[in-house]
Design a protein around this motif. Structure first.
Motif, PDB file in Angstrom:
ATOM      1  N   ALA A 122       0.739  -1.115   0.158  1.00 57.70           N
ATOM      2  CA  ALA A 122       0.088  -0.260  -0.029  1.00 57.70           C
ATOM      3  C   ALA A 122       0.778   1.330   0.049  1.00 57.70           C
ATOM      4  O   ALA A 122       0.559   2.239  -0.819  1.00 57.70           O
ATOM      5  CB  ALA A 122      -0.911  -0.012   1.124  1.00 57.70           C
ATOM      6  N   PRO A 123       1.944   1.299   0.861  1.00 56.75           N
ATOM      7  CA  PRO A 123       2.715   2.614   0.984  1.00 56.75           C
ATOM      8  C   PRO A 123       3.349   2.899  -0.528  1.00 56.75           C
ATOM      9  O   PRO A 123       3.392   4.206  -0.837  1.00 56.75           O
ATOM     10  CB  PRO A 123       3.824   2.296   1.901  1.00 56.75           C
ATOM     11  CG  PRO A 123       3.382   1.149   2.712  1.00 56.75           C
ATOM     12  CD  PRO A 123       2.389   0.486   1.820  1.00 56.75           C
ATOM     13  N   GLU A 124       3.581   1.677  -1.358  1.00 52.99           N
ATOM     14  CA  GLU A 124       4.281   2.082  -2.652  1.00 52.99           C
ATOM     15  C   GLU A 124       3.271   2.592  -3.504  1.00 52.99           C
ATOM     16  O   GLU A 124       3.592   3.157  -4.818  1.00 52.99           O
ATOM     17  CB  GLU A 124       4.901   0.818  -3.403  1.00 52.99           C
ATOM     18  CG  GLU A 124       5.889   0.189  -2.395  1.00 52.99           C
ATOM     19  CD  GLU A 124       6.548  -1.193  -2.972  1.00 52.99           C
ATOM     20  OE1 GLU A 124       6.596  -1.209  -4.106  1.00 52.99           O
ATOM     21  OE2 GLU A 124       6.728  -2.017  -2.148  1.00 52.99           O
ATOM     22  N   LEU A 125       1.944   2.454  -3.300  1.00 54.13           N
ATOM     23  CA  LEU A 125       0.848   2.938  -4.331  1.00 54.13           C
ATOM     24  C   LEU A 125       0.170   4.273  -3.725  1.00 54.13           C
ATOM     25  O   LEU A 125      -0.696   4.704  -4.463  1.00 54.13           O
ATOM     26  CB  LEU A 125      -0.200   1.849  -4.384  1.00 54.13           C
ATOM     27  CG  LEU A 125       0.396   0.499  -4.759  1.00 54.13           C
ATOM     28  CD1 LEU A 125      -0.637  -0.460  -4.957  1.00 54.13           C
ATOM     29  CD2 LEU A 125       1.117   0.853  -6.386  1.00 54.13           C
ATOM     30  N   GLU A 126       0.852   4.915  -2.575  1.00 56.24           N
ATOM     31  CA  GLU A 126       0.124   6.183  -2.352  1.00 56.24           C
ATOM     32  C   GLU A 126       0.285   7.154  -3.403  1.00 56.24           C
ATOM     33  O   GLU A 126       1.076   7.501  -4.086  1.00 56.24           O
ATOM     34  CB  GLU A 126       0.942   6.749  -1.057  1.00 56.24           C
ATOM     35  CG  GLU A 126       0.612   5.754   0.239  1.00 56.24           C
ATOM     36  CD  GLU A 126       0.922   6.312   1.655  1.00 56.24           C
ATOM     37  OE1 GLU A 126       1.194   7.710   1.641  1.00 56.24           O
ATOM     38  OE2 GLU A 126       1.318   5.890   2.301  1.00 56.24           O
ATOM     39  N   GLY A 127      -0.819   7.882  -3.521  1.00 55.99           N
ATOM     40  CA  GLY A 127      -0.980   8.911  -4.585  1.00 55.99           C
ATOM     41  C   GLY A 127      -1.390   8.330  -6.072  1.00 55.99           C
ATOM     42  O   GLY A 127      -1.422   9.257  -6.994  1.00 55.99           O
ATOM     43  N   VAL A 128      -1.386   7.042  -6.328  1.00 49.69           N
ATOM     44  CA  VAL A 128      -1.707   6.533  -7.749  1.00 49.69           C
ATOM     45  C   VAL A 128      -3.126   6.703  -7.919  1.00 49.69           C
ATOM     46  O   VAL A 128      -4.081   6.484  -7.199  1.00 49.69           O
ATOM     47  CB  VAL A 128      -1.434   4.940  -7.705  1.00 49.69           C
ATOM     48  CG1 VAL A 128      -1.742   4.291  -8.902  1.00 49.69           C
ATOM     49  CG2 VAL A 128       0.205   4.836  -7.539  1.00 49.69           C
TER      50      VAL A 128
END
Length: 64
Positions: A9-15
């Motif tokens: 989830a942190p890697e996809l923040e703002g996507v």
């Protein structure tokens, strides 16, 4: 699966697409989701099914 989705989830923040795209990263890779790569089109039917199920299993308004 849920642990893995929480881990990425942190890697996809703002996507664009928000948390509904986490399953896409499960099926492909986070970098494909972050770049909105053409690989997402390949799994679009899967993403549509996930979005439909997310709406279907959302709690009803005013549910106890």
């Amino acid at each position: 699966m849920s642990r893995m989705l929480c881990a990425i989830a942190p890697e996809l923040e703002g996507v664009p697409g928000g948390p509904a795209l986490n399953p896409a990263a499960y099926r492909t890779a986070t970098w494909i989701v972050r770049q909105q790569d053409a690989g997402l089109r390949r799994i679009q039917p899967y993403l549509d099914e996930v979005r439909t199920n997310l709406l279907r299993y959302r709690p009803a308004p005013n549910a106890p």
